[in-house]
Design an enzyme around this catalytic site. Structure first.
Site, PDB file in Angstrom:
ATOM      1  CG  HIS A 183      -0.504   0.233   2.534  1.00 45.28           C
ATOM      2  ND1 HIS A 183      -0.351   1.504   3.033  1.00 45.28           N
ATOM      3  CD2 HIS A 183      -0.162  -0.607   3.543  1.00 45.28           C
ATOM      4  CE1 HIS A 183       0.058   1.441   4.290  1.00 45.28           C
ATOM      5  NE2 HIS A 183       0.193   0.171   4.630  1.00 45.28           N
ATOM      6  CG  ASP A 186       2.823   1.568   8.110  1.00 46.84           C
ATOM      7  OD1 ASP A 186       2.437   0.866   7.153  1.00 46.84           O
ATOM      8  OD2 ASP A 186       2.197   1.636   9.191  1.00 46.84           O
ATOM      9  CD  GLU A 230      -2.724  -1.133   5.676  1.00 46.66           C
ATOM     10  OE1 GLU A 230      -2.565  -2.130   6.405  1.00 46.66           O
ATOM     11  OE2 GLU A 230      -2.368   0.017   6.030  1.00 46.66           O
ATOM     12  CD  GLU A 231      -1.381   3.055   7.596  1.00 46.13           C
ATOM     13  OE1 GLU A 231      -1.971   2.776   8.669  1.00 46.13           O
ATOM     14  OE2 GLU A 231      -0.230   2.669   7.349  1.00 46.13           O
ATOM     15  CG  ASP A 246       2.076  -3.333   5.654  1.00 48.29           C
ATOM     16  OD1 ASP A 246       2.734  -2.419   6.199  1.00 48.29           O
ATOM     17  OD2 ASP A 246       0.853  -3.238   5.435  1.00 48.29           O
ATOM     18  CG  HIS A 277       1.199   4.484  12.521  1.00 50.46           C
ATOM     19  ND1 HIS A 277      -0.169   4.375  12.677  1.00 50.46           N
ATOM     20  CD2 HIS A 277       1.507   3.745  11.432  1.00 50.46           C
ATOM     21  CE1 HIS A 277      -0.657   3.607  11.711  1.00 50.46           C
ATOM     22  NE2 HIS A 277       0.350   3.214  10.950  1.00 50.46           N
TER      23      HIS A 277
END
Length: 356
Positions: free
Chosen positions: A65, A177, A210-211, A235, A322
Site C-alpha cells: 500500500h 509504513d 490501507e491505513e 508491509d 506511525h
C-alpha cells in the site's frame, strides 16, 4: 540497491500521500515502473498496477500500500487557525510541535501544530495526554479570510519531514509504513523484467487506503479487478530490537535481520511454505511471525476477496511506526524484492494452492 533505485525510494517517501489522497506518490510510482513493466494502469480507487507477462499463468498479485497516515482540516476559526482530524492511527503525543505540509487550494501550504506552552499549563494539564482536539495548525494567517484563501475544509496533509540516510545503511522517514511496500513490489517487477518468469503473470499493485480500511480498501477492489490465483502482500512489522521491546508476544525481528514471514491468520499455509522454500534456496535471511488474529495489513482484505485468494505476507522490520521518523534497513528491502522475484519464478501453471 543502486543509486537510481535509492533515488526512486527517496522520491517515493517524500511525496505526500495520506489515505484517500495518494495521487502524488502514485504518480511517482507509475512514472518509475513505466521503464520496465509491460503495461501500467490505474483504477477509480487510485490503485496503480504494473503488469509483466499479463497473459501468463498463474496470475500473481504483489501488493504494497502506497498511502500513509496524515491529517485533514475540519474547521477554520475566525483568527485563521486550523483544526484537524487524524487520517489513520496517530499517537497524538507525536503531533505536538510538528511541522505540517498541507495540499492547499493552489499548492503546498506549510504550518505548525500548536499547543499552549508548557509555562502556561496548569498542574492538572501537565499530567494529561494531549488529544488531537486540543491542538491546532498555525499557517501564519492573520484571520479566517486569509486562511480560507489558501486552505479549505477537507484539505489533507502530512507531517513535514524528509527522508534521511543513517549509518549502517538505514533510512529514516515518515511514510515508510508502507511506501516501502509499494517500492518493494515495483523493485520485484524490475528484477523480473531482467530475468522473466517462465510462466506466471505478475501484477504489482500500489494499493490505496490501507491505513483507514485494511480489511477492504484498494487491496480488495484491485484484487477483484485482477482476479489473481495467488497474492503476496508486502508491509512493515514492528522491529523488536529497541529498548524494552516485548519479544514474547511479537517475536525477535531486527533491522537488517531479514524479512519477516507471517504464519497464521489470513496467510495461506501453502504460500507460506513456498516462501520458506524460496528464502532457503536463495539464502535470504528471514524470521517467522505468528499471526493468531488479523494481520492488520492488506493480506486480510485479499485473502478473503472473491472466492478466497491464497495469500502470503512478507514484512520488513520497522522501528517507530506511525511517527515522522520511522526506520528500516535498506538490505531488508532488497531481500524482500529478491524473495518476491524468486517466488514468481517458482510458479507453474499447475501449482496447487489447496491445503492438504
Amino acid at each position: 540497491m543502486t543509486a537510481a533505485t535509492l533515488g526512486f525510494l527517496k522520491k517515493l517517501l517524500d511525496a505526500p500521500g495520506p489515505s484517500g489522497f495518494e495521487q502524488a506518490p502514485a504518480r511517482v510510482w507509475r512514472d518509475e515502473v513505466k521503464g520496465f513493466a509491460d503495461d501500467v494502469l490505474t483504477d477509480v480507487h487510485g490503485n496503480s498496477v504494473a503488469a509483466l507477462n499479463p497473459k501468463g499463468k498463474p496470475r500473481l498479485m504483489l501488493a504494497g500500500h502506497i498511502d500513509e497516515i496524515g491529517l485533514q482540516v475540519t474547521h477554520i476559526d475566525d483568527d485563521g487557525f486550523l483544526y484537524f482530524g487524524g487520517i489513520g492511527g496517530w499517537d497524538s503525543q507525536v503531533l505536538v510541535g510538528q511541522r505540517v505540509l498541507l495540499e492547499g487550494r493552489r499548492g503546498p501550504v506549510r504550518g505548525v501544530i500548536g499547543k499552549k506552552a508548557v509555562h502556561q499549563l496548569k498542574k492538572e494539564e501537565l499530567e494529561k495526554v494531549s488529544k488531537a482536539s486540543d491542538l491546532w495548525i498555525d499557517i501564519g494567517a492573520a484571520n479566517k479570510a486569509e486562511a480560507s484563501d489558501r486552505v479549505r475544509v477537507g484539505d489533507a496533509g502530512v507531517l513535514d519531514s524528509a527522508v534521511q540516510e543513517y549509518p549502517n545503511a538505514r533510512i529514516v522517514s515518515r511514510s515508510i509504513d508502507n511506501r516501502i511496500g509499494a517500492y518493494v513490489v515495483a523493485e520485484a517487477v524490475r528484477r523480473l523484467g531482467a530475468d522473466r518468469p517462465k510462466h506466471a503473470a505478475v501484477f504489482a499493485v500500489a494499493t490505496t487506503r490501507e491505513e483507514i480500511a485494511w480489511a477492504g480498501g484498494g487491496a480488495r477492489t484491485s484484487a477483484a479487478g485482477l482476479d489473481p490465483q495467488v497474492a503476496l502482500v508486502v508491509d512493515v512489522t514492528h522491529a523488536t530490537d529497541y529498548p524494552g521491546a516485548e519479544k514474547k508476544q511479537t517475536g525477535d525481528h531486527r533491522l537488517g535481520g531479514g524479512v519477516v514471514l507471517s504464519r497464521g491468520s489470513s496467510v495461506s499455509p501453502v504460500v507460506f511454505d513456498l516462501l520458506v522454500e524460496c528464502a532457503d534456496r536463495e539464502q535470504i535471511a528471514y524470521t517467522i511471525q505468528a499471526a493468531p488474529h488479523d494481520t492488520g495489513t492488506d493480506a486480510d482484505a485479499i485473502y478473503n476477496a472473491l472466492r478466497g485468494i491464497p495469500t502470503g505476507l512478507v514484512s520488513v522490520p520497522n522501528r517507530y511506526m506511525h511517527s515522522p521518523n520511522e526506520m528500516v534497513a535498506l538490505e531488508d528491502l532488497d531481500r524482500a524484492a529478491a524473495l518476491l522475484a524468486a517466488f514468481a519464478r517458482l510458479l507453474e501453471p499447475g501449482t496447487d494452492f489447496v491445503p492438504r
